[in-house]
Design a protein around this motif. Structure first.
Motif, short mmCIF file in Angstrom:
data_model
loop_
_atom_site.label_atom_id
_atom_site.label_comp_id
_atom_site.label_asym_id
_atom_site.label_seq_id
_atom_site.Cartn_x
_atom_site.Cartn_y
_atom_site.Cartn_z
N THR A 1 0.82 -1.21 0.00
CA THR A 1 0.00 0.00 0.00
C THR A 1 0.86 1.27 0.00
O THR A 1 1.93 1.31 0.61
CB THR A 1 -0.93 0.04 1.23
N ILE A 2 0.34 2.28 -0.69
CA ILE A 2 0.95 3.60 -0.72
C ILE A 2 -0.11 4.61 -0.35
O ILE A 2 -1.20 4.62 -0.94
CB ILE A 2 1.50 3.95 -2.12
N ARG A 3 0.20 5.46 0.60
CA ARG A 3 -0.73 6.51 1.01
C ARG A 3 -0.25 7.86 0.48
O ARG A 3 0.93 8.20 0.60
CB ARG A 3 -0.84 6.58 2.53
N PHE A 4 -1.16 8.61 -0.11
CA PHE A 4 -0.92 9.99 -0.52
C PHE A 4 -1.77 10.87 0.38
O PHE A 4 -3.00 10.72 0.41
CB PHE A 4 -1.30 10.20 -1.99
N ARG A 5 -1.14 11.79 1.10
CA ARG A 5 -1.88 12.59 2.08
C ARG A 5 -1.54 14.06 1.92
O ARG A 5 -0.36 14.44 1.89
CB ARG A 5 -1.57 12.14 3.50
N ALA A 6 -2.57 14.88 1.81
CA ALA A 6 -2.38 16.33 1.73
C ALA A 6 -2.07 16.88 3.11
O ALA A 6 -2.68 16.47 4.11
CB ALA A 6 -3.64 16.99 1.17
N THR A 7 -1.12 17.80 3.18
CA THR A 7 -0.71 18.37 4.45
C THR A 7 -1.43 19.67 4.77
O THR A 7 -1.25 20.24 5.85
CB THR A 7 0.81 18.65 4.44
N ASP A 8 -2.24 20.17 3.83
CA ASP A 8 -2.89 21.47 4.03
C ASP A 8 -4.41 21.37 4.12
O ASP A 8 -5.12 22.31 3.83
CB ASP A 8 -2.49 22.43 2.90
N GLY A 9 -4.90 20.21 4.54
CA GLY A 9 -6.35 20.04 4.67
C GLY A 9 -6.75 18.64 4.26
O GLY A 9 -5.95 17.70 4.29
N ASP A 10 -8.01 18.49 3.86
CA ASP A 10 -8.49 17.17 3.49
C ASP A 10 -7.79 16.68 2.23
O ASP A 10 -7.28 17.46 1.43
CB ASP A 10 -10.00 17.18 3.30
N GLY A 11 -7.79 15.37 2.07
CA GLY A 11 -7.13 14.74 0.94
C GLY A 11 -6.26 13.59 1.42
O GLY A 11 -5.15 13.80 1.91
N ASP A 12 -6.78 12.36 1.32
CA ASP A 12 -6.09 11.18 1.82
C ASP A 12 -6.49 10.01 0.92
O ASP A 12 -7.67 9.67 0.82
CB ASP A 12 -6.49 10.91 3.27
N TRP A 13 -5.50 9.43 0.25
CA TRP A 13 -5.78 8.35 -0.69
C TRP A 13 -4.86 7.17 -0.38
O TRP A 13 -3.65 7.34 -0.22
CB TRP A 13 -5.51 8.80 -2.13
N LEU A 14 -5.43 5.98 -0.32
CA LEU A 14 -4.65 4.77 -0.11
C LEU A 14 -4.74 3.91 -1.36
O LEU A 14 -5.83 3.49 -1.76
CB LEU A 14 -5.18 3.98 1.09
N VAL A 15 -3.60 3.68 -2.00
CA VAL A 15 -3.52 2.84 -3.18
C VAL A 15 -3.03 1.47 -2.75
O VAL A 15 -2.02 1.36 -2.05
CB VAL A 15 -2.57 3.44 -4.22
N ARG A 16 -3.74 0.43 -3.19
CA ARG A 16 -3.35 -0.93 -2.82
C ARG A 16 -2.92 -1.70 -4.07
O ARG A 16 -3.68 -1.81 -5.03
CB ARG A 16 -4.51 -1.65 -2.14
N LEU A 17 -1.68 -2.19 -4.05
CA LEU A 17 -1.17 -3.02 -5.13
C LEU A 17 -1.36 -4.49 -4.77
O LEU A 17 -0.94 -4.93 -3.68
CB LEU A 17 0.32 -2.74 -5.38
N ARG A 18 -1.98 -5.22 -5.68
CA ARG A 18 -2.19 -6.66 -5.51
C ARG A 18 -1.56 -7.38 -6.69
O ARG A 18 -1.19 -6.76 -7.67
CB ARG A 18 -3.69 -6.95 -5.42
N PRO A 19 -1.46 -8.72 -6.62
CA PRO A 19 -0.83 -9.44 -7.73
C PRO A 19 -1.51 -9.21 -9.07
O PRO A 19 -0.85 -9.23 -10.11
CB PRO A 19 -0.94 -10.91 -7.29
N GLU A 20 -2.82 -8.96 -9.05
CA GLU A 20 -3.55 -8.79 -10.31
C GLU A 20 -3.66 -7.33 -10.76
O GLU A 20 -4.21 -7.04 -11.83
CB GLU A 20 -4.97 -9.36 -10.18
N GLY A 21 -3.16 -6.40 -9.97
CA GLY A 21 -3.25 -5.00 -10.35
C GLY A 21 -3.31 -4.09 -9.13
O GLY A 21 -2.82 -4.44 -8.06
#
Length: 262
Positions: free
Chosen positions: A185-205
């Motif tokens: 998993t890779i998390r992208f998080r904004a430091t200046d307010g809302d905005g939080d995304w978790l990307v999950r890599l699995r064997p199929e994509g």
């Protein structure tokens, strides 16, 4: 990269109106500009190439909207009405935005349509056009030595639009097919307010994991303002930049950034 919004939250983005705003900003940047100016963020392109591309995309998407396409188009031919000289390029780009606005006005955003991304409705094309226009406006301003600003709400929406659609980009970005792994998993998080995304890599994509975005740790985390996250995911900012905070698995981040560009 600075933001011209001080609000730590975000309001919904009106993509159609935002395209007009971004197009006007782009046109304004072209005043007295040299068409042969190199665009560092688009290697091999001049400012003239960048303007041609942006206006062409707006006109091409407009053709798709008018046609209500229900399957992938077989041709990208469109009458661009491109002027013969640079002197007419700024007006042509402004006219391209008008062509787009007319297409939007004639099309219900909820109309089912073919799209290369996840949202199979006409609204997909307005959202996609916004970020094509915004990123290339920034490209132009940077090339001309100007300091771009990005509306925070648009930046948050743009990161989301990129991450939601990236799994579908393999036809024109083959490296995306390499974004897979054993439940990493890779998390992208904004430091200046809302905005939080978790990307999950699995064997199929891979894909966004909405259930894990609000809590928990990730194998790698990237933090920056929303505007800088937008530039980062689009390759306009390097992950080693001072504005970007990283922690966790650097090999995983290398895999991601080496294969996520489109």
């Amino acid at each position: 990269m600075s933001s011209d919004s001080q609000d730590r939250g975000t309001a919904p983005v009106d993509h159609r109106k935002a395209i007009a705003v971004e197009s006007a900003r782009f046109v304004a940047a072209l005043e007295n500009a040299d068409p042969t100016t190199a665009v560092p963020s688009c290697p091999g392109w001049t400012l003239a190439d960048l303007v041609r591309h942006t206006g062409s995309v707006q006109r091409w998407f407009s053709v798709l909207l008018h046609a209500r396409v229900q399957e992938p188009p077989r041709t990208r031919d469109v009458d661009l009405r491109l002027p013969d000289s640079w002197d007419g390029y700024a007006d042509w780009l402004a006219e391209s935005a008008t062509v787009a606005a007319e297409a939007f006005a004639a099309t219900d955003p909820d109309l089912p349509m073919w799209a290369w991304g996840v949202d199979q409705h006409a609204r997909f094309w307005a959202r996609r056009m916004l970020f094509e226009t915004l990123l290339h406006r920034v490209d132009a301003e940077v090339a001309l030595g100007l300091r771009p600003t990005i509306d925070r709400a648009s930046a948050v929406d743009g990161v989301d639009e990129f991450l939601v659609n990236l799994p579908f980009a393999t036809p024109f970005a083959p490296g995306v097919a390499n974004l897979r792994g054993p439940d990493r998993t890779i998390r992208f998080r904004a430091t200046d307010g809302d905005g939080d995304w978790l990307v999950r890599l699995r064997p199929e994509g891979f894909g966004l994991d909405a259930s894990g975005a609000a809590a928990g740790s990730a194998d790698a985390t990237v933090r920056a303002t929303a505007a800088d996250l937008l530039l980062l995911v689009y390759g306009r900012l390097q992950r080693g930049a001072e504005a970007v905070e990283r922690e966790g698995d650097e090999e995983l981040l290398t895999l991601w950034f080496d294969n996520s560009a489109f």
